[in-house]
Design a protein around this motif. Structure first.
Motif, PDB file in Angstrom:
ATOM      1  N   ALA A 217       0.850  -1.192   0.000  1.00  0.00           N
ATOM      2  CA  ALA A 217       0.000   0.000   0.000  1.00  0.00           C
ATOM      3  C   ALA A 217       0.886   1.242   0.000  1.00  0.00           C
ATOM      4  O   ALA A 217       1.733   1.409   0.879  1.00  0.00           O
ATOM      5  N   VAL A 218       0.718   2.103  -1.000  1.00  0.00           N
ATOM      6  CA  VAL A 218       1.514   3.326  -1.136  1.00  0.00           C
ATOM      7  C   VAL A 218       0.548   4.517  -1.136  1.00  0.00           C
ATOM      8  O   VAL A 218      -0.452   4.504  -1.850  1.00  0.00           O
ATOM      9  N   PHE A 219       0.891   5.536  -0.333  1.00  0.00           N
ATOM     10  CA  PHE A 219       0.012   6.696  -0.259  1.00  0.00           C
ATOM     11  C   PHE A 219       0.833   7.952   0.023  1.00  0.00           C
ATOM     12  O   PHE A 219       1.956   7.888   0.501  1.00  0.00           O
ATOM     13  N   VAL A 220       0.243   9.095  -0.306  1.00  0.00           N
ATOM     14  CA  VAL A 220       0.822  10.405  -0.014  1.00  0.00           C
ATOM     15  C   VAL A 220      -0.279  11.256   0.595  1.00  0.00           C
ATOM     16  O   VAL A 220      -1.420  11.242   0.115  1.00  0.00           O
ATOM     17  N   LYS A 221       0.071  12.007   1.659  1.00  0.00           N
ATOM     18  CA  LYS A 221      -0.903  12.865   2.334  1.00  0.00           C
ATOM     19  C   LYS A 221      -0.365  14.289   2.407  1.00  0.00           C
ATOM     20  O   LYS A 221       0.847  14.523   2.348  1.00  0.00           O
ATOM     21  N   ALA A 230      -3.187   7.434  -3.599  1.00  0.00           N
ATOM     22  CA  ALA A 230      -3.373   6.108  -3.013  1.00  0.00           C
ATOM     23  C   ALA A 230      -3.393   5.095  -4.150  1.00  0.00           C
ATOM     24  O   ALA A 230      -4.166   5.244  -5.103  1.00  0.00           O
ATOM     25  N   ASN A 231      -2.516   4.105  -4.078  1.00  0.00           N
ATOM     26  CA  ASN A 231      -2.474   3.101  -5.143  1.00  0.00           C
ATOM     27  C   ASN A 231      -3.558   2.049  -4.920  1.00  0.00           C
ATOM     28  O   ASN A 231      -4.334   2.110  -3.960  1.00  0.00           O
ATOM     29  N   ALA A 232      -3.590   1.050  -5.799  1.00  0.00           N
ATOM     30  CA  ALA A 232      -4.656   0.052  -5.745  1.00  0.00           C
ATOM     31  C   ALA A 232      -4.622  -0.732  -4.441  1.00  0.00           C
ATOM     32  O   ALA A 232      -5.669  -1.066  -3.874  1.00  0.00           O
ATOM     33  N   ALA A 233      -3.402  -1.046  -3.955  1.00  0.00           N
ATOM     34  CA  ALA A 233      -3.293  -1.802  -2.706  1.00  0.00           C
ATOM     35  C   ALA A 233      -3.829  -0.997  -1.526  1.00  0.00           C
ATOM     36  O   ALA A 233      -4.476  -1.542  -0.622  1.00  0.00           O
ATOM     37  N   CYS A 235      -6.148   1.311  -1.718  1.00  0.00           N
ATOM     38  CA  CYS A 235      -7.600   1.345  -1.855  1.00  0.00           C
ATOM     39  C   CYS A 235      -8.219   0.033  -1.376  1.00  0.00           C
ATOM     40  O   CYS A 235      -9.266   0.030  -0.719  1.00  0.00           O
ATOM     41  N   ALA A 236      -7.555  -1.092  -1.701  1.00  0.00           N
ATOM     42  CA  ALA A 236      -8.063  -2.382  -1.250  1.00  0.00           C
ATOM     43  C   ALA A 236      -8.013  -2.490   0.268  1.00  0.00           C
ATOM     44  O   ALA A 236      -8.912  -3.068   0.887  1.00  0.00           O
ATOM     45  N   LEU A 237      -6.969  -1.931   0.874  1.00  0.00           N
ATOM     46  CA  LEU A 237      -6.866  -1.961   2.326  1.00  0.00           C
ATOM     47  C   LEU A 237      -8.014  -1.182   2.979  1.00  0.00           C
ATOM     48  O   LEU A 237      -8.596  -1.625   3.969  1.00  0.00           O
ATOM     49  N   ALA A 238      -8.328  -0.018   2.407  1.00  0.00           N
ATOM     50  CA  ALA A 238      -9.420   0.788   2.952  1.00  0.00           C
ATOM     51  C   ALA A 238     -10.798   0.281   2.522  1.00  0.00           C
ATOM     52  O   ALA A 238     -11.817   0.650   3.126  1.00  0.00           O
ATOM     53  N   GLY A 239     -10.824  -0.535   1.467  1.00  0.00           N
ATOM     54  CA  GLY A 239     -12.094  -1.055   0.980  1.00  0.00           C
ATOM     55  C   GLY A 239     -12.940  -0.014   0.282  1.00  0.00           C
ATOM     56  O   GLY A 239     -14.165  -0.103   0.289  1.00  0.00           O
ATOM     57  N   LYS A 240     -12.274   0.983  -0.335  1.00  0.00           N
ATOM     58  CA  LYS A 240     -12.999   2.062  -1.001  1.00  0.00           C
ATOM     59  C   LYS A 240     -12.343   2.376  -2.338  1.00  0.00           C
ATOM     60  O   LYS A 240     -11.167   2.053  -2.558  1.00  0.00           O
ATOM     61  N   ALA A 241     -13.111   3.034  -3.226  1.00  0.00           N
ATOM     62  CA  ALA A 241     -12.560   3.472  -4.503  1.00  0.00           C
ATOM     63  C   ALA A 241     -11.646   4.673  -4.282  1.00  0.00           C
ATOM     64  O   ALA A 241     -11.731   5.379  -3.276  1.00  0.00           O
ATOM     65  N   ARG A 242     -10.777   4.896  -5.256  1.00  0.00           N
ATOM     66  CA  ARG A 242      -9.818   5.992  -5.116  1.00  0.00           C
ATOM     67  C   ARG A 242     -10.528   7.337  -4.957  1.00  0.00           C
ATOM     68  O   ARG A 242     -10.090   8.199  -4.196  1.00  0.00           O
ATOM     69  N   ILE A 312       4.451   3.710   3.002  1.00  0.00           N
ATOM     70  CA  ILE A 312       4.478   2.415   2.312  1.00  0.00           C
ATOM     71  C   ILE A 312       4.201   1.352   3.369  1.00  0.00           C
ATOM     72  O   ILE A 312       4.906   1.295   4.378  1.00  0.00           O
ATOM     73  N   ALA A 313       3.204   0.538   3.152  1.00  0.00           N
ATOM     74  CA  ALA A 313       2.803  -0.464   4.143  1.00  0.00           C
ATOM     75  C   ALA A 313       2.745  -1.836   3.480  1.00  0.00           C
ATOM     76  O   ALA A 313       2.104  -1.988   2.428  1.00  0.00           O
ATOM     77  N   ARG A 314       3.429  -2.786   4.081  1.00  0.00           N
ATOM     78  CA  ARG A 314       3.439  -4.164   3.565  1.00  0.00           C
ATOM     79  C   ARG A 314       2.756  -5.085   4.564  1.00  0.00           C
ATOM     80  O   ARG A 314       3.086  -5.081   5.755  1.00  0.00           O
TER      81      ARG A 314
END
Length: 578
Positions: A217-221, A230-233, A235-242, A312-314
């Protein structure tokens, strides 16, 4: 879904177009009002209309190409806008060359119309527009083509003498040179800008490909902990669309406890400006708690200030579960190994105790056999025939051999019992004392022996004395029959480790059988040649290995043998060598 960025862009584009169009109409009409004759007004109005169409078409081309996508953010909008307009491969290459030729010819027509109102001046400045536009859209080639066409056309049609490439007026020549130089400079700079934007777009697209395809999971705030990327991973972690993530913070994406912890970590990163890697427990939208190895760090702006943060979260849940299972298996395995080791040690102790008891208890019947044989020989020799006396002699000899064998077995067992008393042992003294004892026992033997002084080792004195006794006894025994026997004790090496060696020039042995040299009851020579029990070298090896050392042997049949052993910590000699 229309985003605020798109709305703002549309408003700015419309307002800008309205202001520029009104300014052009007002200024151009004011300019037309200065001309009296109708023909000039018509010509200028036509030229004004052509120029306005060309300029507005170009402006709308870039404006429409630059409209930000619905999911574009920040720098991505600017990069897409610029790169989309200038990157090669977006349109056929010939189209940019055709555009350069067409717009230059159109501007030439405008200039010809303008000459009606302005008279003879060449008005070279109007050609900078097609040159800049051609260079911006096509790069170096189209820009130079537009420059060359403009220079040749003006020189041939507008600069005196007309319909000739010759230039009579130096002022016109200077203006034309200024046009060419500026055209070349603009073309070169546009090509450099174009290539730079192409490289930037390529880097960005490669980075986008990596971020999009990674399972992490890769993101920038931003500084308010709102998501900018927010990349696809992620979004999948949050369970929501981008679209549901961008512009929002963790409080609307995760359960309250998880969101509170994540936002606290974000504030710490923004406050300290340092990158941290930690394990995080995250409750997902499904209600499951997962373990993530997260790295968060600051995003530094041009002024050196923190303008946001990245993460970045693995997901390492399975990895941690496997580690826990492995630790559990290792614990069980260690426990089983400890139990089996204890059982083996107990069995070995029992076997050693049994062997020790058996060998020790065999001494009494062996002494009885030997004693009664001796009684028969001494008290009843006259009543025994020759065959009976030979049998008694063999019984006595066998009893003696059996006694030596028992002594050897007891010595072998004793070397594995008891506590090692480690101290510095003078090997030279032990060797000299043993050789002296051997020489005293056989004073008639002519043998040369040499012990290197200062040899020492760290170990148990009594056990090392047994080692030297066995090695020197063997050297003394196997040099029997040698014309000029020599025994040496000196400093040597075992596998590049300092050690102590005992060598002789006696019978030696075949190295093909060296693998059984240190096995109990294994002999290299016949009993009638060199009598012995076959336990001495096995005892030596057990003592050396119990000290943590190694022993090696080298020999040549009929030329002698050399035994070298090494002991850890403090063994060695005074630096002598073989």
């Amino acid at each position: 879904m229309t985003t605020p960025a798109r709305n703002r862009y549309v408003v700015v584009a419309c307002v800008s177009y309205a202001v520029l169009a009104l300014a052009w109409i007002f200024l151009s009409d004011r300019l037309l009002s200065t001309f009296a004759d109708m023909e000039s007004i018509v010509s200028l109005s036509t030229a004004k209309g052509v120029f306005f169409v060309c300029a507005s078409t170009t402006a709308f081309f870039f404006a429409l190409r630059s409209v930000p996508a619905a999911d574009a953010t920040g720098m991505g909008r600017l990069m897409d806008a610029l790169a989309t307009g200038v990157a090669p491969g977006r349109r056929p290459r010939w189209l940019t060359w055709f555009f350069a030729v067409t717009i230059t010819l159109a501007m030439l027509l405008v200039r010809q119309r303008l000459s009606v109102g302005f008279g003879d001046p060449p008005l070279l400045i109007v050609f900078m527009f097609p040159i800049i536009l051609s260079a911006l859209l096509g790069g170096l080639g189209p820009g130079l083509v537009s420059t060359a066409m403009a220079a040749l056309a003006v020189d041939y049609l507008a600069i005196a003498p007309q319909h000739s490439l010759r230039i009579a007026n130096s002022v016109d020549l200077l203006q034309l040179a200024f046009l060419v130089v500026n055209g070349v400079a603009v073309s070169v700079l546009s090509e450099m800008l174009r290539r730079s934007l192409i490289r930037a777009e390529l880097d960005r697209r490669l980075l986008d490909a990596v971020i999009s395809s990674t399972p992490d999971a890769v993101f920038v705030k931003d500084t308010e902990a709102r998501y900018l990327l927010a990349n696809a991973a992620a979004c999948a972690l949050a369970g929501k669309a981008r679209e549901e993530i961008i512009g929002r913070d963790d409080s609307v994406l995760f359960p309250e406890a998880t969101a509170r912890e994540m936002m606290a970590m974000d504030r710490a990163i923004l406050a300290t400006g340092r990158t941290h890697t930690t394990e995080e427990l995250v409750t997902t939208h499904t209600g499951r708690t997962r373990v993530f190895l997260g790295t968060r760090g600051p995003v530094i702006g041009e002024a050196g200030r923190v303008v946001g943060l990245f993460g970045i979260a693995r997901d390492i849940t399975e990895h941690r579960s496997a580690e826990a299972e492995l630790r559990k298996l290792n614990t069980g395995l260690e426990q089983r190994v400890a139990e089996r080791t204890a059982e083996l040690q107990s069995a070995n102790t029992e076997l050693e105790d049994l062997a020790y008891a058996l060998t020790h208890n065999l001494r009494a019947p062996l002494r009885a056999i030997s004693g009664f044989s001796q009684v028969l020989v001494e008290d009843h020799a006259g009543t025994l025939d020759t065959e009976a006396r030979k049998c008694l002699a063999q019984i006595t000899q066998a009893s003696g051999d059996m006694g030596e064998l028992i002594d050897g077995i007891l010595a072998l067992l004793r070397c594995t019992r008891g506590e090692l008393k480690r101290e510095t042992v003078d090997i030279s003294v032990l060797a000299g004392r043993r050789l002296g004892k051997l020489a005293h026992g056989e004073p008639l033997r002519q043998i040369v022996w040499d012990v290197e002084p200062g040899l020492s080792a760290t170990g148990d004195t009594e056990m090392l004395d047994v080692v030297m006794a066995h090695l020197l006894d063997n050297a003394w025994k196997f040099t029997r029959g040698t014309t000029q026997p020599v025994i040496r004790v000196f400093a040597g090496q075992v596998d590049a480790v300092a050690g102590i060696c005992v060598s002789d020039n006696g019978a030696g042995f075949d190295m093909a059988h060296a693998n059984r040299l240190f096995n109990a009851f294994q002999r290299m020579h016949r009993q009638d040649e060199f009598p012995g029990t076959g336990i001495g070298l096995a005892t030596v090896q057990r003592i050396i290995r119990r000290h943590g050392g190694e022993i090696r042997a080298e020999a040549v049949p009929g030329a002698g043998a050399t035994f070298c052993f090494s002991l850890p910590a403090g063994n060695g000699g005074n630096g002598g060598s073989s």
